[in-house]
Design a protein around this motif. Structure first.
Motif, short mmCIF file in Angstrom:
data_model
loop_
_atom_site.label_atom_id
_atom_site.label_comp_id
_atom_site.label_asym_id
_atom_site.label_seq_id
_atom_site.Cartn_x
_atom_site.Cartn_y
_atom_site.Cartn_z
N UNK A 43 0.87 -1.18 0.00
CA UNK A 43 0.00 0.00 0.00
C UNK A 43 0.90 1.23 0.00
N UNK A 44 0.74 2.06 -1.02
CA UNK A 44 1.51 3.29 -1.16
C UNK A 44 0.58 4.47 -0.93
N UNK A 45 0.92 5.32 0.02
CA UNK A 45 0.16 6.54 0.29
C UNK A 45 0.97 7.71 -0.23
N UNK A 46 0.44 8.34 -1.27
CA UNK A 46 1.07 9.51 -1.87
C UNK A 46 0.21 10.71 -1.50
N UNK A 47 0.64 11.41 -0.44
CA UNK A 47 -0.18 12.53 0.05
C UNK A 47 -0.40 13.55 -1.05
N UNK A 48 -1.62 13.96 -1.18
CA UNK A 48 -2.17 14.85 -2.20
C UNK A 48 -2.67 14.09 -3.42
N UNK A 49 -2.24 12.84 -3.60
CA UNK A 49 -2.66 12.05 -4.76
C UNK A 49 -3.63 10.93 -4.38
N UNK A 50 -3.39 10.29 -3.25
CA UNK A 50 -4.26 9.21 -2.83
C UNK A 50 -3.50 7.99 -2.37
N UNK A 51 -4.23 6.89 -2.24
CA UNK A 51 -3.68 5.62 -1.78
C UNK A 51 -3.74 4.63 -2.94
N UNK A 52 -2.64 3.93 -3.16
CA UNK A 52 -2.53 2.99 -4.27
C UNK A 52 -2.14 1.64 -3.71
N UNK A 53 -2.89 0.61 -4.07
CA UNK A 53 -2.66 -0.72 -3.51
C UNK A 53 -2.30 -1.71 -4.61
N UNK A 102 8.92 14.96 1.12
CA UNK A 102 9.51 14.09 2.13
C UNK A 102 8.97 12.67 2.02
N UNK A 103 9.79 11.74 2.40
CA UNK A 103 9.36 10.36 2.62
C UNK A 103 9.07 10.28 4.11
N UNK A 104 7.80 10.08 4.45
CA UNK A 104 7.43 9.97 5.86
C UNK A 104 7.82 8.61 6.42
N UNK A 105 7.60 7.55 5.61
CA UNK A 105 7.89 6.21 6.12
C UNK A 105 7.85 5.21 4.98
N UNK A 106 8.99 4.66 4.65
CA UNK A 106 9.07 3.53 3.72
C UNK A 106 9.54 2.33 4.51
N UNK A 107 8.77 1.26 4.49
CA UNK A 107 9.18 0.03 5.16
C UNK A 107 9.72 -0.92 4.10
N UNK A 108 11.03 -1.13 4.15
CA UNK A 108 11.72 -2.07 3.26
C UNK A 108 11.90 -3.38 4.00
N UNK A 109 11.50 -4.49 3.38
CA UNK A 109 11.58 -5.81 4.01
C UNK A 109 12.30 -6.76 3.06
N UNK A 110 13.28 -7.49 3.60
CA UNK A 110 14.00 -8.48 2.80
C UNK A 110 13.11 -9.72 2.66
N UNK A 111 12.88 -10.11 1.41
CA UNK A 111 12.02 -11.25 1.13
C UNK A 111 12.85 -12.51 0.94
N UNK A 116 15.29 -6.75 -0.90
CA UNK A 116 14.38 -5.93 -0.10
C UNK A 116 13.38 -5.26 -1.03
N UNK A 117 12.12 -5.28 -0.61
CA UNK A 117 11.06 -4.60 -1.35
C UNK A 117 10.22 -3.79 -0.37
N UNK A 118 9.54 -2.80 -0.91
CA UNK A 118 8.70 -1.96 -0.08
C UNK A 118 7.44 -2.71 0.35
N UNK A 119 7.24 -2.80 1.67
CA UNK A 119 6.02 -3.36 2.22
C UNK A 119 4.97 -2.27 2.38
N UNK A 120 5.43 -1.04 2.60
CA UNK A 120 4.55 0.13 2.65
C UNK A 120 5.39 1.36 2.32
N UNK A 121 4.72 2.37 1.81
CA UNK A 121 5.39 3.58 1.35
C UNK A 121 4.46 4.75 1.61
N UNK A 122 4.94 5.74 2.33
CA UNK A 122 4.16 6.95 2.57
C UNK A 122 5.05 8.15 2.34
N UNK A 123 4.68 8.96 1.34
CA UNK A 123 5.47 10.15 1.02
C UNK A 123 4.55 11.31 0.71
#
Length: 129
Positions: A43-53, A102-111, A116-123
């Motif tokens: 789930x990517x949250x792009x503030x001002x644009x919306x949420x993309x899943x 700004x990137x508020x919070x990107x959670x990178x997880x090693x699979x 590593x891939x983004x499990x969540x992204x908020x910018x």
């Protein structure tokens, strides 16, 4: 002798490789390459644009941004904070040719494949340039 001779945590190295791959794909105008750096159901949250899943929605978002002429992303003030045994949270500032934010919070997880891939992204886009 300084502590800089110690080897970096392999999880952190994988996460740094992930953001480098994303940045390279973006700067090469490769939306599919950007989307490949996200987990399938991210789930990517792009503030001002919306949420993309999911990768497809995320790829379409980045393609739209690229189609508008956005490119040349760069990160500054990057911090990495360990999250569990196989992930890190990235926060940073960023600039592009036509915007900054700004990137508020990107959670990178090693699979399982070791990448590593983004499990969540908020910018957030904070302004135009």
């Amino acid at each position: 002798m300084t502590q800089s001779t110690t080897t970096e945590n392999p999880v952190l190295t994988a996460c740094k490789n992930g953001i480098a791959a994303w940045q390279s794909a973006f700067n090469n105008q490769d939306a599919k390459g950007c989307a490949a750096q996200y987990q399938q159901n991210c789930i990517m949250t792009a503030r001002l644009f919306g949420v993309f899943e999911g990768r497809e929605a995320i790829e379409a978002f980045w393609q739209g941004i690229m189609d508008q002429g956005f490119k040349d992303v760069d990160y500054t003030d990057v911090t990495w904070e360990a999250e569990g045994d196989n992930g890190y949270i990235l926060t940073s500032s960023w600039t592009m040719n036509k915007a900054f934010g700004v990137v508020h919070r990107e959670l990178w997880v090693v699979e399982a494949d070791g990448k590593a891939r983004l499990a969540s992204d908020e910018f957030e886009v904070q302004g135009e340039r």
